[in-house]
Structure formats: C-alpha cells, structure tokens
Design a protein around this motif. Structure first.
Motif, PDB file in Angstrom:
ATOM      1  N   ARG A   1      -7.217  -1.406  -1.176  1.00 29.29           N
ATOM      2  CA  ARG A   1      -6.835  -0.342  -2.105  1.00 29.29           C
ATOM      3  C   ARG A   1      -7.629   0.939  -1.814  1.00 29.29           C
ATOM      4  NH1 ARG A   1      -2.027  -2.058  -3.872  1.00 29.29           N
ATOM      5  NH2 ARG A   1      -2.156  -4.044  -5.020  1.00 29.29           N
ATOM      6  N   ALA A   2      -8.904   0.778  -1.498  1.00 30.84           N
ATOM      7  CA  ALA A   2      -9.727   1.946  -1.157  1.00 30.84           C
ATOM      8  C   ALA A   2      -9.206   2.614   0.116  1.00 30.84           C
ATOM      9  CB  ALA A   2     -11.184   1.528  -0.979  1.00 30.84           C
ATOM     10  N   THR A   3      -8.820   1.799   1.086  1.00 28.85           N
ATOM     11  CA  THR A   3      -8.247   2.330   2.325  1.00 28.85           C
ATOM     12  C   THR A   3      -6.971   3.105   2.038  1.00 28.85           C
ATOM     13  OG1 THR A   3      -9.171   0.542   3.674  1.00 28.85           O
ATOM     14  CG2 THR A   3      -7.250   1.688   4.559  1.00 28.85           C
ATOM     15  N   ASP A   4      -6.137   2.559   1.160  1.00 24.56           N
ATOM     16  CA  ASP A   4      -4.893   3.233   0.785  1.00 24.56           C
ATOM     17  C   ASP A   4      -5.192   4.580   0.131  1.00 24.56           C
ATOM     18  OD1 ASP A   4      -2.005   3.004   0.754  1.00 24.56           O
ATOM     19  OD2 ASP A   4      -2.146   2.870  -1.433  1.00 24.56           O
TER      20      ASP A   4
ATOM     21  N   LEU B   1       0.855  -1.176   0.000  1.00 20.07           N
ATOM     22  CA  LEU B   1       0.000   0.000   0.000  1.00 20.07           C
ATOM     23  C   LEU B   1       0.898   1.235   0.000  1.00 20.07           C
ATOM     24  CD1 LEU B   1      -2.500  -1.271   2.704  1.00 20.07           C
ATOM     25  CD2 LEU B   1      -2.823  -1.296   0.225  1.00 20.07           C
ATOM     26  N   SER B   2       0.992   1.901  -1.142  1.00 22.97           N
ATOM     27  CA  SER B   2       1.963   2.980  -1.299  1.00 22.97           C
ATOM     28  C   SER B   2       1.691   4.165  -0.374  1.00 22.97           C
ATOM     29  CB  SER B   2       1.994   3.451  -2.757  1.00 22.97           C
ATOM     30  OG  SER B   2       0.707   3.876  -3.178  1.00 22.97           O
ATOM     31  N   ALA B   3       0.438   4.606  -0.290  1.00 25.55           N
ATOM     32  CA  ALA B   3       0.118   5.763   0.553  1.00 25.55           C
ATOM     33  C   ALA B   3       0.320   5.444   2.033  1.00 25.55           C
ATOM     34  CB  ALA B   3      -1.313   6.229   0.307  1.00 25.55           C
TER      35      ALA B   3
ATOM     36  N   ALA C   1      -7.115  -8.761   6.918  1.00 28.25           N
ATOM     37  CA  ALA C   1      -6.841  -7.567   6.117  1.00 28.25           C
ATOM     38  C   ALA C   1      -7.965  -6.549   6.257  1.00 28.25           C
ATOM     39  CB  ALA C   1      -6.656  -7.956   4.650  1.00 28.25           C
ATOM     40  N   VAL C   2      -9.204  -7.001   6.161  1.00 26.25           N
ATOM     41  CA  VAL C   2     -10.357  -6.107   6.259  1.00 26.25           C
ATOM     42  C   VAL C   2     -10.423  -5.463   7.643  1.00 26.25           C
ATOM     43  CG1 VAL C   2     -12.880  -6.047   6.309  1.00 26.25           C
ATOM     44  CG2 VAL C   2     -11.702  -7.252   4.471  1.00 26.25           C
ATOM     45  N   SER C   3     -10.083  -6.229   8.669  1.00 21.09           N
ATOM     46  CA  SER C   3     -10.120  -5.689  10.032  1.00 21.09           C
ATOM     47  C   SER C   3      -9.168  -4.514  10.195  1.00 21.09           C
ATOM     48  CB  SER C   3      -9.776  -6.786  11.048  1.00 21.09           C
ATOM     49  OG  SER C   3     -10.783  -7.771  11.062  1.00 21.09           O
ATOM     50  N   PHE C   4      -8.020  -4.578   9.505  1.00 17.64           N
ATOM     51  CA  PHE C   4      -7.030  -3.511   9.646  1.00 17.64           C
ATOM     52  C   PHE C   4      -7.351  -2.309   8.767  1.00 17.64           C
ATOM     53  CE2 PHE C   4      -4.252  -6.689  11.666  1.00 17.64           C
ATOM     54  CZ  PHE C   4      -3.746  -5.924  12.706  1.00 17.64           C
ATOM     55  N   CYS C   5      -8.270  -2.452   7.805  1.00 21.71           N
ATOM     56  CA  CYS C   5      -8.611  -1.318   6.940  1.00 21.71           C
ATOM     57  C   CYS C   5      -9.185  -0.167   7.761  1.00 21.71           C
ATOM     58  CB  CYS C   5      -9.605  -1.758   5.867  1.00 21.71           C
ATOM     59  SG  CYS C   5      -8.874  -2.750   4.548  1.00 21.71           S
ATOM     60  N   ARG C   6     -10.215  -0.445   8.539  1.00 14.13           N
ATOM     61  CA  ARG C   6     -10.827   0.612   9.345  1.00 14.13           C
ATOM     62  C   ARG C   6      -9.838   1.135  10.385  1.00 14.13           C
ATOM     63  NH1 ARG C   6     -15.831   0.084  13.527  1.00 14.13           N
ATOM     64  NH2 ARG C   6     -14.152  -0.727  14.819  1.00 14.13           N
ATOM     65  N   THR C   7      -9.062   0.233  10.965  1.00 12.28           N
ATOM     66  CA  THR C   7      -8.089   0.636  11.976  1.00 12.28           C
ATOM     67  C   THR C   7      -7.088   1.639  11.408  1.00 12.28           C
ATOM     68  OG1 THR C   7      -8.287  -1.529  13.035  1.00 12.28           O
ATOM     69  CG2 THR C   7      -6.364  -0.213  13.603  1.00 12.28           C
ATOM     70  N   LEU C   8      -6.626   1.397  10.174  1.00 13.66           N
ATOM     71  CA  LEU C   8      -5.653   2.293   9.555  1.00 13.66           C
ATOM     72  C   LEU C   8      -6.258   3.669   9.281  1.00 13.66           C
ATOM     73  CD1 LEU C   8      -3.426   0.365   6.978  1.00 13.66           C
ATOM     74  CD2 LEU C   8      -2.697   2.118   8.600  1.00 13.66           C
TER      75      LEU C   8
END
Length: 241
Positions: free
Chosen positions: A147-150, A10-12, A44-51
């Motif tokens: 990708r959306a999270t990024d 995830l680049s961003a 992976a999905v769990s960490f999306c909101r966390t990030l």
C-alpha cells in the motif's frame, strides 16, 4: 457459507499501467505483486522496490532524461522530483505552502523507500543468503509495504501527468492531451476506410508523430497567449476606471 475470494489491487499502480498499455514490464510487475498477496509476501515485497524504481525511470524517460542503470530507489527519487514542479496549481501559480508540504511528503516517501528496501533485503524472495528454513514475512507487513508503494507511485506519477498537460513530454502518448485531440476531431473527420471508422487525431498521431507534436506545441502556445490576454484585460479595465 461461501468464502469470498481475496482480491488485492493497487489503484495507483494500475493507473500507471493504463497510461503505459504497451509496457509489458509495468504490467508484469503490477500483476505479479497483486497475485503474490497474501500467500507469497516475500515475492510481493521484492516487487515493491522494483515498481518504485520502474516508475521513476519511466518518468525520467518521459521527460527526456537518461537514468543511470546504477541508480537505486533513493537516487532515482531525488532525480525524478527535480522534474515534477511541486506546488504548482493548474493556473500555473506556485503555492509556497503547498510546495513546502509536498516536499515534506517526499521526505516521508524516502523513509518509506528505506523501509521497503530494508524489509525487501531481509525478507524478500530475492534476498541474498536467506536461510531456507527462515520464517516467512507476515503478510500484514507485506500489505502495508504494498500500500505504501502504491501511495509513492501515485504521488510521483499523478504529479508527473499533471505537469505533462502543460507541454508535450519527450515521450508522447496519445490521450495525454484530450483538449488538443478534441480540437482536431471537431475540425476533421470522422473518416471511414474500408468500413472502418478512423479518429482524425489518433490517425495523425499514429502516422506522423512529428506533425502531431508540432501542431500540439502550436496549440499549447496559442492557449497560453489567450490566457495571458484574458488576464491582462481586467487590469486594463481597472486602469481606465
């Protein structure tokens, strides 16, 4: 024929991690999300909101704000965007069209976050009350969410960093103001202590942060004054003509 190893980055999010190298929290979250793809989509999905939440809290603290621990992603996004000054060009001019478009993007961000939260609650590794035999989330959906999270992290954090170049943040980091650091280093140093080279700007930042900040504020104010004078000169010449 050798099978290419799957790598997911995830680049961003990695730019966020690089800007906060001492934050083990951010590093752990980014690396855990990347490592979970594609075999552990629920993690992976769990960490999306966390990030997303961590990014918002980091920006707010950088800006001298104290986020409420009870705030979840939508509230954090709303509070964070108050300090991002959307639609402003590098010269300080506000572009109404750009601002309007950026606000539309953020409304889209809120939709993305809603989707992240719904899928995370239903299929994330931390989902409440999941059946032990429930089917795993398709990795394709996890990648879309990642990708959306990024993209969300990139929009928020890059806008935040762009604004930080105008004035020192409440939480100052060495390297945020390269023009100021170069100005110091051109006038002082290089130094060497016990055969170890020292960079003047970094030495000042590490040993006396208050002195570094005060000099930085004065430097920025002088830059603003010089820019205002340069903008006034063409107007004066036109009046004489």
């Amino acid at each position: 024929m050798a099978v290419e190893e799957y790598t997911f980055q995830l680049s961003a999010c990695r730019e966020l991690m690089a800007s906060h190298p001492e934050s083990l929290v951010i590093r752990q979250q980014v690396e855990a999300l990347e490592d979970a793809m594609p075999d552990k989509p629920g993690i992976a999905v769990s960490f999306c909101r966390t990030l997303i939440e961590t990014t918002c809290k980091t920006i707010l603290v950088d800006r001298g704000q104290e986020p409420d621990d009870a705030w979840e992603a939508p509230k954090l996004i709303a509070e964070t965007t108050k300090f991002l000054h959307l639609g402003i060009h590098d010269d300080g001019h506000t572009d109404p069209t750009l601002r309007n478009a950026a606000e539309k993007l953020l409304r889209g961000v809120n939709s993305i976050i809603d989707g992240v939260m719904e899928i995370r609650n239903a299929h994330g590794a931390a989902a409440h009350g999941s059946d032990a035999y429930a089917p795993m989330l398709d990795a394709r959906y996890a990648e879309i969410l990642a990708r959306a999270t990024d993209a969300v992290v990139g929009l928020l954090f890059k806008t935040h960093l762009n604004g930080s170049g105008k004035a020192p943040l409440a939480r100052l980091r060495y390297g945020d103001h390269n023009d100021f650091d170069e100005w110091i280093d051109n006038d002082f140093g290089p130094f060497e202590v016990l055969e170890t080279p020292l960079v003047a700007s970094e030495a000042l930042f590490r040993t006396d942060n208050n002195a570094y900040r005060a000099a930085l504020v004065a430097f920025k104010q002088e830059q603003d004054t010089n820019q205002e004078q340069q903008e006034e000169q063409p107007d004066a010449r036109e009046a004489e003509a």
